[in-house]
Design a protein around this motif. Structure first.
Motif, PDB file in Angstrom:
ATOM      1  N   TYR A  73       0.893  -1.343  -0.211  1.00 14.64           N
ATOM      2  CA  TYR A  73       0.020  -0.183   0.075  1.00 14.64           C
ATOM      3  C   TYR A  73       0.812   1.237  -0.052  1.00 14.64           C
ATOM      4  O   TYR A  73       0.391   2.376  -0.425  1.00 14.64           O
ATOM      5  CB  TYR A  73      -0.874   0.066   1.142  1.00 14.64           C
ATOM      6  N   TYR A  74       2.146   1.131   0.286  1.00 11.68           N
ATOM      7  CA  TYR A  74       2.971   2.476   0.542  1.00 11.68           C
ATOM      8  C   TYR A  74       3.916   2.359  -0.516  1.00 11.68           C
ATOM      9  O   TYR A  74       4.784   2.050  -0.509  1.00 11.68           O
ATOM     10  CB  TYR A  74       3.738   2.309   1.882  1.00 11.68           C
ATOM     11  N   ARG A  75       3.134   3.225  -1.453  1.00 14.99           N
ATOM     12  CA  ARG A  75       4.118   3.412  -2.966  1.00 14.99           C
ATOM     13  C   ARG A  75       4.660   4.868  -2.931  1.00 14.99           C
ATOM     14  O   ARG A  75       5.139   5.417  -4.114  1.00 14.99           O
ATOM     15  CB  ARG A  75       3.475   2.909  -4.024  1.00 14.99           C
ATOM     16  N   GLN A  76       4.319   5.499  -1.853  1.00 19.14           N
ATOM     17  CA  GLN A  76       4.611   6.949  -2.062  1.00 19.14           C
ATOM     18  C   GLN A  76       5.983   7.343  -1.431  1.00 19.14           C
ATOM     19  O   GLN A  76       6.397   6.560  -0.579  1.00 19.14           O
ATOM     20  CB  GLN A  76       3.471   7.921  -1.611  1.00 19.14           C
ATOM     21  N   ASN A  77       6.585   8.230  -1.899  1.00 18.07           N
ATOM     22  CA  ASN A  77       7.987   8.692  -1.270  1.00 18.07           C
ATOM     23  C   ASN A  77       7.678   9.511  -0.183  1.00 18.07           C
ATOM     24  O   ASN A  77       7.836  10.607   0.134  1.00 18.07           O
ATOM     25  CB  ASN A  77       8.594   9.516  -2.422  1.00 18.07           C
ATOM     26  N   VAL A  78       7.458   8.793   1.101  1.00 21.75           N
ATOM     27  CA  VAL A  78       7.099   9.382   2.494  1.00 21.75           C
ATOM     28  C   VAL A  78       8.296   9.050   3.190  1.00 21.75           C
ATOM     29  O   VAL A  78       8.633   7.747   3.411  1.00 21.75           O
ATOM     30  CB  VAL A  78       5.741   8.846   2.794  1.00 21.75           C
ATOM     31  N   SER A  79       8.563   9.582   4.300  1.00 25.24           N
ATOM     32  CA  SER A  79       9.445   9.577   5.306  1.00 25.24           C
ATOM     33  C   SER A  79       8.970   8.376   6.246  1.00 25.24           C
ATOM     34  O   SER A  79       7.720   8.280   6.403  1.00 25.24           O
ATOM     35  CB  SER A  79       9.896  10.783   6.092  1.00 25.24           C
TER      36      SER A  79
END
Length: 200
Positions: A73-79
């Protein structure tokens, strides 16, 4: 899932097991209201009948959850810090401003798990084991009433497994905290598990 009648009482600690395909993930998706069938089944959660007017967010705010699938689910460039803090709002990604207290809690968990060095690192650019630890912290960050851990230690080394087990034990020592722990490995089951459900 057929003929399943399962009651988990407030403050109980359960281990859920079964072979691949037995329905463990389906059962958890019904509990978390992620499955469309969750409103067609006879489900009562936190004393309320499913479909009695509560929103999916009303349900999720009382549950902490992590699973192998959450990596997808986490495919964003997030810290990594923002991934953990997103657990306060049950979102994939952080779209709201956290309070100073919330940031402090997220940072505290990173310190306990010894992953503070990942704070500003992109979640997409760390190892799968590190991702597992970040998502473990995300599940715990709001100290939920119900904590659901679906094979949380998969891919972790023994040192990190031991550290995470200590945290789960500490969580369970609190009053009115309920745990559902899914694993194929008996040695990973926390010592304070008192109830077992095996799906065939």
């Amino acid at each position: 899932l057929k003929n399943l009648d399962w009651t988990v009482k407030n403050g109980e600690h359960w281990a859920l097991s079964g072979q691949n395909g037995a329905g463990k993930s389906t059962l958890l998706s019904l509990v978390c209201a992620d499955n469309p069938q969750s409103y067609a089944c006879d489900i009562e959660l936190f004393g309320n009948q499913r479909g009695s007017g509560e929103s999916i967010w009303d349900i999720k705010k009382r549950i902490g959850f992590t699973s192998s699938e959450m990596h997808l689910y986490y495919r964003q460039n997030v810290s990594c810090l923002k991934v953990i803090a997103s657990g306060f709002f049950d979102t994939i990604g952080l779209f709201r401003q956290c309070s100073k207290e919330q940031i402090n809690i997220a940072e505290y968990l990173m310190n306990v798990l010894q992953i503070e060095y990942l704070k500003e690192r992109s979640f997409l650019n760390i190892s799968s084991g590190e991702q597992r630890l970040v998502l473990f912290a995300r599940a715990l960050v709001k100290n939920p009433e119900l904590l659901i851990l679906d094979e949380p230690f998969h891919g972790l080394d023994d040192e990190n497994k031991h550290r995470c087990l200590q945290i789960v034990t500490s969580y369970c020592s609190q009053k009115d905290k309920t745990l559902i722990f899914v694993t194929h490995q008996k040695e990973e089951i926390p010592t304070n598990i008192e109830h077992y459900l095996m799906l065939n």
